[in-house]
Scaffold this motif. Sequence first.
Motif, PDB file in Angstrom:
ATOM      1  N   ARG A 120      13.504-125.153  52.243  1.00  0.00           N
ATOM      2  CA  ARG A 120      14.477-125.294  51.148  1.00  0.00           C
ATOM      3  C   ARG A 120      15.686-126.127  51.553  1.00  0.00           C
ATOM      4  O   ARG A 120      16.241-126.841  50.720  1.00  0.00           O
ATOM      5  CB  ARG A 120      14.962-123.902  50.701  1.00  0.00           C
ATOM      6  CG  ARG A 120      13.858-122.993  50.184  1.00  0.00           C
ATOM      7  CD  ARG A 120      14.416-121.704  49.605  1.00  0.00           C
ATOM      8  NE  ARG A 120      15.155-120.921  50.601  1.00  0.00           N
ATOM      9  CZ  ARG A 120      16.437-120.583  50.479  1.00  0.00           C
ATOM     10  NH1 ARG A 120      17.134-120.941  49.414  1.00  0.00           N
ATOM     11  NH2 ARG A 120      17.026-119.853  51.420  1.00  0.00           N
TER      12      ARG A 120
ATOM     13  N   SER B 205      23.092-115.334  39.992  1.00  0.00           N
ATOM     14  CA  SER B 205      21.730-115.031  39.535  1.00  0.00           C
ATOM     15  C   SER B 205      21.588-115.243  38.039  1.00  0.00           C
ATOM     16  O   SER B 205      22.547-115.466  37.325  1.00  0.00           O
ATOM     17  CB  SER B 205      21.380-113.589  39.887  1.00  0.00           C
ATOM     18  OG  SER B 205      22.316-112.693  39.322  1.00  0.00           O
TER      19      SER B 205
ATOM     20  N   ASN C 143      18.410-126.829  48.604  1.00  0.00           N
ATOM     21  CA  ASN C 143      17.676-126.785  47.347  1.00  0.00           C
ATOM     22  C   ASN C 143      17.141-125.382  47.100  1.00  0.00           C
ATOM     23  O   ASN C 143      17.077-124.560  48.012  1.00  0.00           O
ATOM     24  CB  ASN C 143      16.532-127.785  47.373  1.00  0.00           C
ATOM     25  CG  ASN C 143      16.990-129.222  47.524  1.00  0.00           C
ATOM     26  OD1 ASN C 143      18.083-129.593  47.075  1.00  0.00           O
ATOM     27  ND2 ASN C 143      16.174-130.042  48.163  1.00  0.00           N
ATOM     28  N   SER C 144      16.732-125.132  45.876  1.00  0.00           N
ATOM     29  CA  SER C 144      16.149-123.833  45.501  1.00  0.00           C
ATOM     30  C   SER C 144      17.019-122.683  45.992  1.00  0.00           C
ATOM     31  O   SER C 144      16.526-121.715  46.595  1.00  0.00           O
ATOM     32  CB  SER C 144      14.725-123.702  46.066  1.00  0.00           C
ATOM     33  OG  SER C 144      13.901-124.763  45.608  1.00  0.00           O
ATOM     34  N   LEU C 145      18.302-122.780  45.729  1.00  0.00           N
ATOM     35  CA  LEU C 145      19.237-121.787  46.231  1.00  0.00           C
ATOM     36  C   LEU C 145      18.995-120.429  45.601  1.00  0.00           C
ATOM     37  O   LEU C 145      18.622-120.316  44.420  1.00  0.00           O
ATOM     38  CB  LEU C 145      20.679-122.251  45.983  1.00  0.00           C
ATOM     39  CG  LEU C 145      21.178-123.307  46.989  1.00  0.00           C
ATOM     40  CD1 LEU C 145      22.366-124.061  46.426  1.00  0.00           C
ATOM     41  CD2 LEU C 145      21.522-122.647  48.301  1.00  0.00           C
ATOM     42  N   LYS C 146      19.221-119.392  46.417  1.00  0.00           N
ATOM     43  CA  LYS C 146      19.026-118.009  46.000  1.00  0.00           C
ATOM     44  C   LYS C 146      20.362-117.269  46.100  1.00  0.00           C
ATOM     45  O   LYS C 146      21.215-117.651  46.902  1.00  0.00           O
ATOM     46  CB  LYS C 146      18.009-117.323  46.908  1.00  0.00           C
ATOM     47  CG  LYS C 146      16.669-118.022  47.018  1.00  0.00           C
ATOM     48  CD  LYS C 146      15.792-117.339  48.055  1.00  0.00           C
ATOM     49  CE  LYS C 146      14.460-118.042  48.217  1.00  0.00           C
ATOM     50  NZ  LYS C 146      13.596-117.385  49.244  1.00  0.00           N
TER      51      LYS C 146
ATOM     52  N   ASP D 264      21.702-116.590  49.481  1.00  0.00           N
ATOM     53  CA  ASP D 264      22.276-117.695  50.259  1.00  0.00           C
ATOM     54  C   ASP D 264      23.802-117.706  50.171  1.00  0.00           C
ATOM     55  O   ASP D 264      24.464-118.474  50.876  1.00  0.00           O
ATOM     56  CB  ASP D 264      21.759-119.045  49.763  1.00  0.00           C
ATOM     57  CG  ASP D 264      20.272-119.236  50.006  1.00  0.00           C
ATOM     58  OD1 ASP D 264      19.595-119.786  49.109  1.00  0.00           O
ATOM     59  OD2 ASP D 264      19.794-118.835  51.089  1.00  0.00           O
TER      60      ASP D 264
ATOM     61  N   GLN E 121      24.112-122.042  40.142  1.00  0.00           N
ATOM     62  CA  GLN E 121      23.151-121.047  39.673  1.00  0.00           C
ATOM     63  C   GLN E 121      21.932-121.008  40.577  1.00  0.00           C
ATOM     64  O   GLN E 121      21.601-122.003  41.247  1.00  0.00           O
ATOM     65  CB  GLN E 121      22.721-121.365  38.238  1.00  0.00           C
ATOM     66  CG  GLN E 121      23.801-121.098  37.201  1.00  0.00           C
ATOM     67  CD  GLN E 121      23.271-121.233  35.790  1.00  0.00           C
ATOM     68  OE1 GLN E 121      22.339-121.994  35.536  1.00  0.00           O
ATOM     69  NE2 GLN E 121      23.871-120.513  34.856  1.00  0.00           N
ATOM     70  N   ALA E 122      21.264-119.870  40.590  1.00  0.00           N
ATOM     71  CA  ALA E 122      20.035-119.736  41.361  1.00  0.00           C
ATOM     72  C   ALA E 122      19.045-120.831  40.962  1.00  0.00           C
ATOM     73  O   ALA E 122      18.895-121.145  39.772  1.00  0.00           O
ATOM     74  CB  ALA E 122      19.422-118.354  41.135  1.00  0.00           C
ATOM     75  N   GLY E 123      18.397-121.409  41.962  1.00  0.00           N
ATOM     76  CA  GLY E 123      17.480-122.502  41.727  1.00  0.00           C
ATOM     77  C   GLY E 123      18.133-123.871  41.820  1.00  0.00           C
ATOM     78  O   GLY E 123      17.435-124.892  41.856  1.00  0.00           O
ATOM     79  N   GLY E 124      19.450-123.899  41.879  1.00  0.00           N
ATOM     80  CA  GLY E 124      20.180-125.153  41.949  1.00  0.00           C
ATOM     81  C   GLY E 124      20.294-125.699  43.358  1.00  0.00           C
ATOM     82  O   GLY E 124      19.714-125.154  44.308  1.00  0.00           O
ATOM     83  N   SER E 125      21.066-126.778  43.488  1.00  0.00           N
ATOM     84  CA  SER E 125      21.206-127.478  44.764  1.00  0.00           C
ATOM     85  C   SER E 125      22.667-127.768  45.068  1.00  0.00           C
ATOM     86  O   SER E 125      23.488-127.913  44.151  1.00  0.00           O
ATOM     87  CB  SER E 125      20.437-128.813  44.731  1.00  0.00           C
ATOM     88  OG  SER E 125      19.060-128.617  44.525  1.00  0.00           O
TER      89      SER E 125
END
Length: 120
Positions: A66, A120, A83-86, A89, A13-17
Motif C-alpha cells: 500500500r 472511516s 495508498n488505500s489508507l485505513k 494508519d 477518508q479511508a481508501g484515499g491517498s
Amino acid sequence: QVQLGESGGGLVQAGGSLRLSCAASGNIFRINTMGWYHQAPGKQRELGATITSGGSTNYADSVKGRFTISRDNAKNTVYLQMNSLKPEDTAVYYCNADIFTSPLYKYDAWGQGTQVTVSS
C-alpha cells in the motif's frame, strides 16, 4: 547542524491517498538510510519503511503493498506515497535519516512529525 522538514500530512477518508515529503538540510556530507516511522496514540513508534542511498527498500508488513517509499538524492528528500489508507494508519509520521556531516561523524536525525488522520 542538520534538520529534517516534513510536509504532506492531513485528513483523508479511508481508501484515499496521501504523499509525505521530508527534506534534509544543513551541513550534509552524505545521507545513508532514510525512512518513515509512525506512532499512533498510546502506542510505541514503529517502522513503516526505509530506503538506502542505493534505492533498496524495506517495508513493515502492515504497509507492504500500500505504501511506497522513494528518494531524490540530489534534493536530499525522501517521500512516502500512501495508498488505500485505513483508519488504523492514523498516526504521527516521522522522517528519519542517517546523515553524515563529515566522513566519520553520523547524526541520527528525526523530523518533527506530521499528523495523518484517516476517517472511516
